[in-house]
Scaffold this active site. Structure first.
Site, PDB file in Angstrom:
ATOM      1  N   SER A  17       2.050  -1.180  10.734  1.00  7.26           N
ATOM      2  CA  SER A  17       3.379  -0.842  10.203  1.00  7.26           C
ATOM      3  C   SER A  17       4.260  -2.078  10.127  1.00  7.26           C
ATOM      4  O   SER A  17       5.442  -2.036  10.455  1.00  7.26           O
ATOM      5  CB  SER A  17       4.054   0.228  11.080  1.00  7.26           C
ATOM      6  OG  SER A  17       3.255   1.379  11.173  1.00  7.26           O
ATOM      7  N   ILE A  27       0.812  -1.209   0.000  1.00  3.49           N
ATOM      8  CA  ILE A  27       0.000   0.000   0.000  1.00  3.49           C
ATOM      9  C   ILE A  27       0.846   1.261   0.000  1.00  3.49           C
ATOM     10  O   ILE A  27       0.325   2.354   0.123  1.00  3.49           O
ATOM     11  CB  ILE A  27      -1.020   0.037   1.155  1.00  3.49           C
ATOM     12  CG1 ILE A  27      -0.345   0.001   2.510  1.00  3.49           C
ATOM     13  CG2 ILE A  27      -2.000  -1.094   1.041  1.00  3.49           C
ATOM     14  CD1 ILE A  27      -1.325   0.298   3.632  1.00  3.49           C
ATOM     15  N   GLU A  31       2.722   4.382  10.543  1.00  2.00           N
ATOM     16  CA  GLU A  31       1.619   4.947  11.319  1.00  2.00           C
ATOM     17  C   GLU A  31       1.936   6.142  12.205  1.00  2.00           C
ATOM     18  O   GLU A  31       1.136   7.059  12.321  1.00  2.00           O
ATOM     19  CB  GLU A  31       1.012   3.835  12.184  1.00  2.00           C
ATOM     20  CG  GLU A  31       0.302   2.796  11.350  1.00  2.00           C
ATOM     21  CD  GLU A  31      -0.047   1.576  12.173  1.00  2.00           C
ATOM     22  OE1 GLU A  31       0.865   0.796  12.492  1.00  2.00           O
ATOM     23  OE2 GLU A  31      -1.222   1.427  12.518  1.00  2.00           O
TER      24      GLU A  31
END
Ligand code: FES
Ligand code: FES
Lengths: 746, 159
Positions: A517, A476, A705
């Site tokens: 993460s 992503i 994050e």
């Protein structure tokens, strides 16, 4: 820039190659779920509840079924009731049964020849509702006369257990020392109440999937997801199927940020495909994305911080309530676990309440629950620093935890890099520069756990000396490039000789969701382990060829080297070319449960100008320092940091869910739910701090994050510096700032 | 229902397609012509993912009715490269890591091309305002803006 500690001399790790999947993305060839077209494919559309809370009395689908092009209509009655079994709530969120719990809750779905036909048919479904009272705020839903969402919901964490159902899911408490003593010993005590609204992850790609269910009872699902193995198990559960009947192929994913770690559409598409015998595609509209998919929770927080005149924090008392949306979650627990983590203290009393209310069920959003908690904590710490006349970085350094100190949520801190982040900001150009006129400057820090979990990787060497790296982690934000870089470093192969691939649920071993993460850390670990296995095999092949002990063969820069020096080095390509004759193709697989995810810390500084006439804010300058452990591909580490910061800026300044009195969302478009655009922002300056994580072969800690945690407080502190106002309700939108300025004048 | 016959030029090719009168150009490009590089993020003109150049002008294809495309020249992301030779914007986006998930990328490339075609030497602020109709949730825009500025330099150097 990079603030780098001494580290081994890597050839590939830490470089910035063009990512392997980049070309397809700049020429329009990358395939996302909504781009897939199959022969005979139908289009699905979902009918959603117009009410925030209602009983479903009856559903009549007969008119819809008779409409042109309609091939299948399903309602909650067509799916099993899982009760309290795993994914039972998820099943009821995918499609409502006896009750709808929020506006936008799915009630029925239609598959037809075209999208238009499906929409028209969905509108022809007649649903009889008995409207119930609803709660939209924490105060409403916690009040004793609130309408109960779930009949059997008994609050956990209260002794003795309540006998009556309520909307309070759980009470969590973390306690250390004696909080009353802490305040008795304090020279300064500050306390405030804070509130934040739900925030949508705001990925630009709406949820989409295609399902093709065959007569053999198996289905293939293509979808936009952060974790196709979870899509497989969750979809199977909701359908009441065996997991092995579902195969999930991950499409390219157009953003997730935590919001695509769950499912919404897949079981509906699979079931309608099974009934119609045709593939079914469902793509949400943006309106549906806002109304029906996971925001991060709204919150109400009361914090009290005590400190000595030298800046030592004596203790923190917190009361933190987090919305869970329509079904129970654990947001408040995560809030308690993160709220004071960047600081050491002897005393704490942290109490959290998870509550359900009539809004869409939470989904994760980048460091879930931590940003709101840090907003409260770092605002109050700023106030403490102001009261005692201490620099905001110095007070954070003064209370900074280091290795071996107890973390507030239990374990001892491993190697962490918070001090280095604070020092990097203190020593930055930005912090040393004068604050621009008519502006204010704010500082804040943030923490996120990072996680490990299960990952699998298969590395195959091809006959021409190249390698294919297959993992189960949807990419992503550039993780394929990181996988290739680690494999290149291990094997001594050029990074472009490596093809990194995300495999479907039937070609690669089980892999947990890309969340926490974890991908570059945990899946990277699996890639390294598989490569090390391969290197052993390569050395063995050379030792067989040379008829020597394998211990005499070293692997150096892509070659088998005979350490005594009797043989000419053999390249990887030479070994793979001969592989068939020397024992067969070379490949290795590693599956592991990664432990030792290094915690992430980050410190930010921001300069904000506030227009006192309009309440308008402008971010003038922003610098973030974040500990990445080791940056495998620094450009994508910076990208994660910058993306997190800007999401935090949107959260702080503009974004919010607005509901009318009936619980209907009033701003379900990107026009009215305003995420930051390019002209709102300056460049986001990044300082990558590298304090390697000893548990990872390359020192990686997750970077995805933590970047969203500090901006809320950093911006609030800057607004205070500029105006003298302490803004404790988000967003700090122009009308709010203007109102606060007005009050301050009065 | 009778469908409307549209003839236009897309990315240098003459193209004909049939569409419904109420259909958006975005849907026609994706569903009838098969150009999946044109993305839908909102369908309401708020995200720019569906950006195309129509007769050289930047447009959200979700806000245009497909029949309006009749007789026009359209450019989508699929038509930006010259064969194997990427447009400098595409190359700079790759080198500058200006994309993470990539869903916004086609729209940004088209919007940036519209800017540079008209203003070959934009300032950072001009780039930011020219791209303000395109949403990116991943990057924070920093690397996108840098890549556009870099592409502008490269284009100026080659002419
Ligand atoms: S899809 Fe056209 S602007 Fe968003
Ligand atoms: S790269 Fe994901 S939205 Fe821009």
């Amino acid at each position: 820039m990079t603030a780098t500690e001494e580290r081994p001399d890597y050839k590939y790790v830490g470089t910035r190659p063009i990512r392997h999947d980049g070309l397809d993305k700049v020429i329009g060839k990358a395939r996302y779920a909504a781009d897939l077209v199959l022969p005979g494919m139908l289009h699905g559309h979902i009918l959603r509840s117009p009410h925030a809370h209602a009983k479903i009395v009856s559903i009549d689908t007969s008119a819809a079924e008779a409409m042109p092009g309609v091939k299948s209509v399903v309602t909650g009655a067509d799916f099993p009731d899982l009760g309290a079994a795993p994914n039972g709530d998820l099943a009821k969120n995918v499609i409502a049964r006896d009750k709808v719990l929020y506006e936008g809750h799915a009630v029925a779905a239609v598959a037809a020849g075209t999208r238009r036909e499906a929409m028209d048919a969905a509108n022809a479904i007649v649903v009889n509702y008995e409207v119930l009272g609803h709660s939209l705020t924490i105060d409403q839903t916690m009040s004793p006369d609130a309408e109960i969402l779930h009949d059997g919901l008994i609050t956990r964490g209260i002794e003795p257990a309540p006998t009556e159902a309520s909307n309070i899911v759980a009470r969590t408490c973390f306690e250390r020392g004696d909080i009353d003593q802490a305040f008795a010993e304090s020279d300064v005590i500050v306390e405030r109440e804070f509130s934040t609204t739900p925030i949508h992850q705001g990925y630009i790609e709406p949820h989409a999937c295609v399902a093709d269910t065959g007569q053999d009872g198996k289905t293939v699902v293509w979808c936009s997801s952060q974790g196709h193995f979870r899509v497989r198990s969750a979809t199977a559960d909701v359908l009441g199927w065996d997991t092995s009947r579902v195969k999930v192929i991950p499409a390219e994913i157009g953003g997730g940020f935590g919001g695509k770690t769950t499912i919404y559409l897949e079981p509906l598409a699979v079931e309608m495909s099974a009934r119609s015998g045709r593939p079914v595609k469902i793509v949400m509209t943006r309106d549906e994305v806002f109304r029906a998919t996971g925001p991060t929770p709204g919150s109400k927080l009361k914090l009290k911080v005590g400190a000595k005149n030298d800046g030592t924090i004596t203790g923190v008392k917190a009361w933190m309530a987090y919305e869970n949306g329509a079904f129970p979650g654990n947001a408040a627990m995560l809030g308690c676990m993160t709220v004071v983590s960047p600081y050491t203290m002897e005393h704490m009393y942290l109490e959290g309440f998870d509550v359900v209310l009539n809004k869409p069920v939470n989904a994760a959003y980048r460091a879930p629950s931590a940003p709101m908690a840090a907003f409260a904590m770092d605002t109050l710490l700023d106030e403490v620093a102001e009261n005692i006349g201490m620099d905001p970085i110095e007070i954070r350094l003064h209370n900074c935890p280091s290795e071996g100190d107890p973390a507030p949520y239990g374990p001892k801190w491993p190697t962490i890099g918070l001090k280095e982040c604070l020092e990097a900001i203190r020593d930055s150009d930005h912090y040393k520069s004068p604050v621009p006129e008519n502006a204010g400057r704010g500082i804040a820090s943030g923490f996120w756990f990072n996680i490990g979990e299960a990952s699998s990787a298969t590395v195959n060497l091809n006959e021409n000396g190249t390698a294919t790296v297959v993992t189960g982690s949807p990419d992503i934000g550039g993780s394929r490039a990181s996988m290739a870089l680690m494999a290149a470093e291990e094997l001594g192969l050029d990074v472009y000789s490596i093809t990194p691939v995300v495999g479907d649920t039937e070609v690669v071993g089980f892999t947990d969701v890309t969340e926490g993460s974890r991908a570059t850390f945990a899946t990277g670990m699996a890639v390294v382990e598989a490569c090390r296995d391969l290197k052993m095999q390569l050395r063995q092949r050379a030792s067989t060829a040379w008829d020597c002990d394998v211990e005499e063969v070293e692997w150096v820069d892509g070659h088998a080297v005979h350490s005594p020096g009797d043989h000419e080095a053999l390249s990887l390509a030479a070994i793979t070319a001969a592989a068939k004759r020397t024992g067969g193709p070379l490949g290795a697989t590693a599956s592991l449960n990664a432990r030792g995810a290094g915690p992430a810390f980050s410190t930010h500084v921001v300069d904000i100008a506030v227009d006192k006439e309009t309440g308008q804010t402008q971010v003038l300058r922003y610098t973030t320092a974040q500990d990445a452990g080791t940056a495998i591909h620094p450009s994508y580490v910076e990208g994660q940091m910058q993306g997190g910061v800007v999401q935090g800026i949107g959260w702080a300044l503009n974004e919010e869910y607005i509901h009318d009195a009936d619980g209907r969302m009033e701003n379900s478009s990107f026009l009215d739910y305003r995420i930051p655009v390019a002209s709102d922002l300056p460049m986001i300056e990044t300082i990558i701090v590298e304090v390697p994580n000893p548990s990872h072969p390359y020192g990686v800690r997750g970077v995805g994050e933590v970047g969203i945690v500090p901006p809320l407080a950093a911006i609030a502190n800057a607004v205070h510096d500029a105006t003298g106002l302490r803004m404790s309700d988000l967003p700090m939108s122009p009308p709010r700032i203007l109102a606060a300025l007005g009050e301050a004048v009065e | 229902m009778s469908r409307t016959h549209v003839i236009c030029n897309i990315n240098g090719d003459d193209v004909e397609f049939l569409c419904d009168d109420g259909e958006s150009l975005l849907d026609a490009l994706r569903d009838d012509v098969g150009l999946m590089g044109v993305k839908e993020g909102c369908g309401t003109g708020d995200c720019g993912a569906c950006s195309v150049l129509m007769d050289g002008k930047l447009n959200c294809s979700c806000l245009i009715l497909a029949p309006e495309a009749n007789g026009t020249d359209l450019l989508t992301v699929e038509g930006m490269a010259d064969g194997d030779h990427l447009h400098p914007l595409q190359q700079c986006f790759l080198e500058g890591a200006a994309l993470q998930c990539g869903i916004c990328t086609p729209g940004f490339l088209i919007a940036a091309k519209a800017l540079l075609d008209q203003n070959p030497e934009p300032t950072e602020t001009e780039v930011r305002y020219a791209l303000a109709g395109n949403l990116c949730r991943c990057t924070g825009y920093d690397k996108i803006v840098r890549s556009v500025l870099e592409a502008a330099v490269q284009i100026r150097e080659t002419v």
